[in-house]
Design a protein around this motif. Structure first.
Motif, PDB file in Angstrom:
ATOM      1  N   VAL A 179       0.029  -0.075  -7.112  1.00  0.00           N
ATOM      2  CA  VAL A 179       0.936  -1.021  -6.457  1.00  0.00           C
ATOM      3  C   VAL A 179       0.140  -2.296  -6.170  1.00  0.00           C
ATOM      4  O   VAL A 179      -0.921  -2.227  -5.542  1.00  0.00           O
ATOM      5  CB  VAL A 179       1.497  -0.454  -5.136  1.00  0.00           C
ATOM      6  CG1 VAL A 179       2.332  -1.506  -4.402  1.00  0.00           C
ATOM      7  CG2 VAL A 179       2.336   0.787  -5.414  1.00  0.00           C
ATOM      8  N   PRO A 180       0.600  -3.465  -6.634  1.00  0.00           N
ATOM      9  CA  PRO A 180      -0.104  -4.720  -6.339  1.00  0.00           C
ATOM     10  C   PRO A 180       0.137  -5.117  -4.880  1.00  0.00           C
ATOM     11  O   PRO A 180       1.230  -5.550  -4.514  1.00  0.00           O
ATOM     12  CB  PRO A 180       0.530  -5.718  -7.317  1.00  0.00           C
ATOM     13  CG  PRO A 180       1.905  -5.185  -7.556  1.00  0.00           C
ATOM     14  CD  PRO A 180       1.809  -3.686  -7.459  1.00  0.00           C
ATOM     15  N   TYR A 181      -0.879  -4.973  -4.044  1.00  0.00           N
ATOM     16  CA  TYR A 181      -0.702  -5.035  -2.597  1.00  0.00           C
ATOM     17  C   TYR A 181      -0.032  -6.318  -2.120  1.00  0.00           C
ATOM     18  O   TYR A 181       1.014  -6.287  -1.460  1.00  0.00           O
ATOM     19  CB  TYR A 181      -2.053  -4.851  -1.897  1.00  0.00           C
ATOM     20  CG  TYR A 181      -1.989  -5.079  -0.407  1.00  0.00           C
ATOM     21  CD1 TYR A 181      -1.340  -4.171   0.418  1.00  0.00           C
ATOM     22  CD2 TYR A 181      -2.554  -6.223   0.168  1.00  0.00           C
ATOM     23  CE1 TYR A 181      -1.263  -4.379   1.793  1.00  0.00           C
ATOM     24  CE2 TYR A 181      -2.495  -6.430   1.533  1.00  0.00           C
ATOM     25  CZ  TYR A 181      -1.840  -5.510   2.343  1.00  0.00           C
ATOM     26  OH  TYR A 181      -1.762  -5.738   3.697  1.00  0.00           O
ATOM     27  N   HIS A 182      -0.601  -7.466  -2.421  1.00  0.00           N
ATOM     28  CA  HIS A 182      -0.027  -8.710  -1.908  1.00  0.00           C
ATOM     29  C   HIS A 182       1.316  -9.026  -2.562  1.00  0.00           C
ATOM     30  O   HIS A 182       2.237  -9.514  -1.900  1.00  0.00           O
ATOM     31  CB  HIS A 182      -0.991  -9.885  -2.116  1.00  0.00           C
ATOM     32  CG  HIS A 182      -2.072  -9.964  -1.089  1.00  0.00           C
ATOM     33  ND1 HIS A 182      -1.835  -9.942   0.266  1.00  0.00           N
ATOM     34  CD2 HIS A 182      -3.420 -10.086  -1.239  1.00  0.00           C
ATOM     35  CE1 HIS A 182      -2.985 -10.043   0.920  1.00  0.00           C
ATOM     36  NE2 HIS A 182      -3.956 -10.126   0.036  1.00  0.00           N
ATOM     37  N   GLY A 183       1.419  -8.764  -3.871  1.00  0.00           N
ATOM     38  CA  GLY A 183       2.703  -9.007  -4.520  1.00  0.00           C
ATOM     39  C   GLY A 183       3.807  -8.216  -3.857  1.00  0.00           C
ATOM     40  O   GLY A 183       4.890  -8.735  -3.558  1.00  0.00           O
ATOM     41  N   TRP A 184       3.539  -6.917  -3.602  1.00  0.00           N
ATOM     42  CA  TRP A 184       4.526  -6.094  -2.898  1.00  0.00           C
ATOM     43  C   TRP A 184       4.699  -6.564  -1.457  1.00  0.00           C
ATOM     44  O   TRP A 184       5.826  -6.648  -0.959  1.00  0.00           O
ATOM     45  CB  TRP A 184       4.096  -4.627  -2.912  1.00  0.00           C
ATOM     46  CG  TRP A 184       4.910  -3.850  -1.937  1.00  0.00           C
ATOM     47  CD1 TRP A 184       6.123  -3.278  -2.158  1.00  0.00           C
ATOM     48  CD2 TRP A 184       4.609  -3.623  -0.558  1.00  0.00           C
ATOM     49  NE1 TRP A 184       6.597  -2.711  -0.998  1.00  0.00           N
ATOM     50  CE2 TRP A 184       5.686  -2.911  -0.004  1.00  0.00           C
ATOM     51  CE3 TRP A 184       3.519  -3.965   0.259  1.00  0.00           C
ATOM     52  CZ2 TRP A 184       5.707  -2.520   1.330  1.00  0.00           C
ATOM     53  CZ3 TRP A 184       3.553  -3.581   1.585  1.00  0.00           C
ATOM     54  CH2 TRP A 184       4.636  -2.860   2.107  1.00  0.00           C
ATOM     55  N   ARG A 185       3.592  -6.849  -0.759  1.00  0.00           N
ATOM     56  CA  ARG A 185       3.670  -7.238   0.660  1.00  0.00           C
ATOM     57  C   ARG A 185       4.586  -8.442   0.851  1.00  0.00           C
ATOM     58  O   ARG A 185       5.419  -8.469   1.775  1.00  0.00           O
ATOM     59  CB  ARG A 185       2.263  -7.562   1.183  1.00  0.00           C
ATOM     60  CG  ARG A 185       2.252  -8.076   2.622  1.00  0.00           C
ATOM     61  CD  ARG A 185       0.851  -8.509   3.034  1.00  0.00           C
ATOM     62  NE  ARG A 185       0.358  -9.628   2.263  1.00  0.00           N
ATOM     63  CZ  ARG A 185       0.677 -10.909   2.504  1.00  0.00           C
ATOM     64  NH1 ARG A 185       1.535 -11.219   3.468  1.00  0.00           N
ATOM     65  NH2 ARG A 185       0.166 -11.878   1.752  1.00  0.00           N
ATOM     66  N   ILE A 186       4.463  -9.421  -0.029  1.00  0.00           N
ATOM     67  CA  ILE A 186       5.250 -10.644   0.120  1.00  0.00           C
ATOM     68  C   ILE A 186       6.721 -10.382  -0.168  1.00  0.00           C
ATOM     69  O   ILE A 186       7.609 -10.846   0.560  1.00  0.00           O
ATOM     70  CB  ILE A 186       4.673 -11.740  -0.795  1.00  0.00           C
ATOM     71  CG1 ILE A 186       3.269 -12.138  -0.303  1.00  0.00           C
ATOM     72  CG2 ILE A 186       5.592 -12.956  -0.832  1.00  0.00           C
ATOM     73  CD1 ILE A 186       2.472 -12.956  -1.297  1.00  0.00           C
ATOM     74  N   SER A 187       7.009  -9.620  -1.221  1.00  0.00           N
ATOM     75  CA  SER A 187       8.420  -9.335  -1.520  1.00  0.00           C
ATOM     76  C   SER A 187       9.025  -8.438  -0.446  1.00  0.00           C
ATOM     77  O   SER A 187      10.206  -8.569  -0.092  1.00  0.00           O
ATOM     78  CB  SER A 187       8.576  -8.692  -2.899  1.00  0.00           C
ATOM     79  OG  SER A 187       8.167  -7.343  -2.895  1.00  0.00           O
TER      80      SER A 187
END
Length: 379
Positions: free
Chosen positions: A122-130
């Motif tokens: 899971v791409p942490y920041h990509g997921w975190r932002i969405s």
């Protein structure tokens, strides 16, 4: 616009209720809910948070060791379910890092979040932002990000194959990896692309970092395929990752769909942060509640995502007096929440799209798809 008092079929519109309209603006404010929650529920203890991380990682390695030791087809299915569940538990802890409920230290949150999420691709920041976008717009047909209902026009333009993949079980329960790359119908972008519509320019460096971490882990997994063989990696990692996706898709869907009374979705002036949060649903997952860190206490989590997971149950109990009928008690589960399978099936069978117009809308049913469900059930 579909409003309270309209007599509509439970399959094709809203269930009528005589004494309560869940779409009505609540008579309380967020500040009143906050005041009802004990002060200690807001305290984040990084040592306690890290103890959950170490415990979960230890269980992951113990399960790997047990699988390699027994290495027979009686044990592997048990391993897959157990390890897939632990991948999901790791995701939930990384989820807390993304919300900042893990600790008050942004660096610790980022490091732990990257380790946990990258390990399960899971791409942490990509997921975190969405996911932040989801929380900021929960219940908003136009701006929500997670399991958003499709407006009728977009739905009717979907190919039949796409409709079947989106609404016929078990296909939707494997959607998460696809969502990370392509998002959902009607939305553009990728969680891996820093220039995606999901992100603003000053977030691009964060997305690049997470995509790089994801790439390192993915490359290491490919290396392990050459080292111990692709079949062994499929058994040790691939199948558990599929089980993890089922957990993630199923749980996130159930927290926003499938209540026995259809709940509203909003547009325009009718939407507010509080009204959107109050359409979320708590769920009881039986013995899994503590394993996946009380993620089922979802209503208060949506109102106050900064509360640590280990205080959510207490915070929910304290807030019930304020929430009143806007809080829906979850159905009590046995040790294994088998009843939620029927909830999932009913919702995917009935909840397909919402009207293109109106500021308060409810899920409607594609009659042809509903007939398909009935046909396959009777076959």
């Amino acid at each position: 616009m579909e409003r309270k008092g309209e007599q509509m079929n439970g399959v094709h519109g809203i269930h009528t209720q005589h004494d309560f309209d869940p779409s009505a603006a609540p008579p309380f404010r967020i500040a009143e809910i906050r005041a009802a929650i004990p002060n200690h529920c807001w305290v984040k203890n990084p040592w306690r948070s890290m103890s959950y991380v170490f415990t979960d990682i230890l269980v992951v390695f113990v399960l790997v060791a047990a699988a390699l030791y027994f290495n027979n087809w009686y044990f592997w299915p048990l391993y897959w379910v157990g390890q897939g569940t632990m991948f999901w538990a790791l995701f939930v802890l990384g989820h807390d890092c993304g919300h900042g409920s893990f600790s008050d230290n942004p660096t610790l949150n980022s490091v732990v979040g990257h380790i946990l999420h990258s390990s399960i691709l899971v791409p942490y920041h990509g997921w975190r932002i969405s996911h932040r976008t989801h929380h900021q717009n929960h219940g908003n047909v136009e701006n929500d990000e997670s399991w958003v209902p499709l407006p009728e026009k977009i739905y009717k333009n979907l190919k039949i194959k796409t409709r079947l993949l989106r609404f016929i079980l078990p296909f939707p329960l494997f959607a998460y990896p696809i969502y990370l790359w392509l998002r959902t119908p009607g939305k553009k972008g990728s969680h891996f692309n820093p220039y995606s519509d999901l992100f603003v320019p000053n977030e691009r460096k964060f997305v690049m970092t997470s995509t790089a971490c994801w790439t390192v882990v993915a490359s290491f997994l490919v290396y392990l395929c050459f080292l111990i063989g692709p079949l062994q990696m499929l058994k040790l990692y691939g199948v558990p990752h599929l089980i993890f996706a089922v957990w993630l898709d199923g749980v996130t869907y159930l927290h926003h769909h499938g209540y026995k009374q259809k709940l509203p979705w909003y547009r325009g002036k009718e939407w507010s942060y509080l009204r959107g949060a109050l359409t979320t649903i708590d769920r009881d997952y039986g013995l899994f509640n503590k394993i996946h860190h009380d993620i089922g206490t979802h209503v208060i989590h949506h109102i106050f995502p900064q509360i640590p997971h280990y205080h959510l149950v207490e915070a929910t109990e304290a807030a019930k007096a304020v929430l009143g009928k806007y809080y829906r008690e979850p159905k009590k589960s046995g040790p294994i929440p088998f009843y939620l399978l029927n909830t999932l099936l009913r919702s995917f069978k009935e909840d397909h799209f919402v009207s293109d117009t109106g500021d308060i809308v409810y899920y409607q049913t594609d009659k042809d798809l509903y007939k398909f469900y009935k046909t396959t059930k009777s076959a």
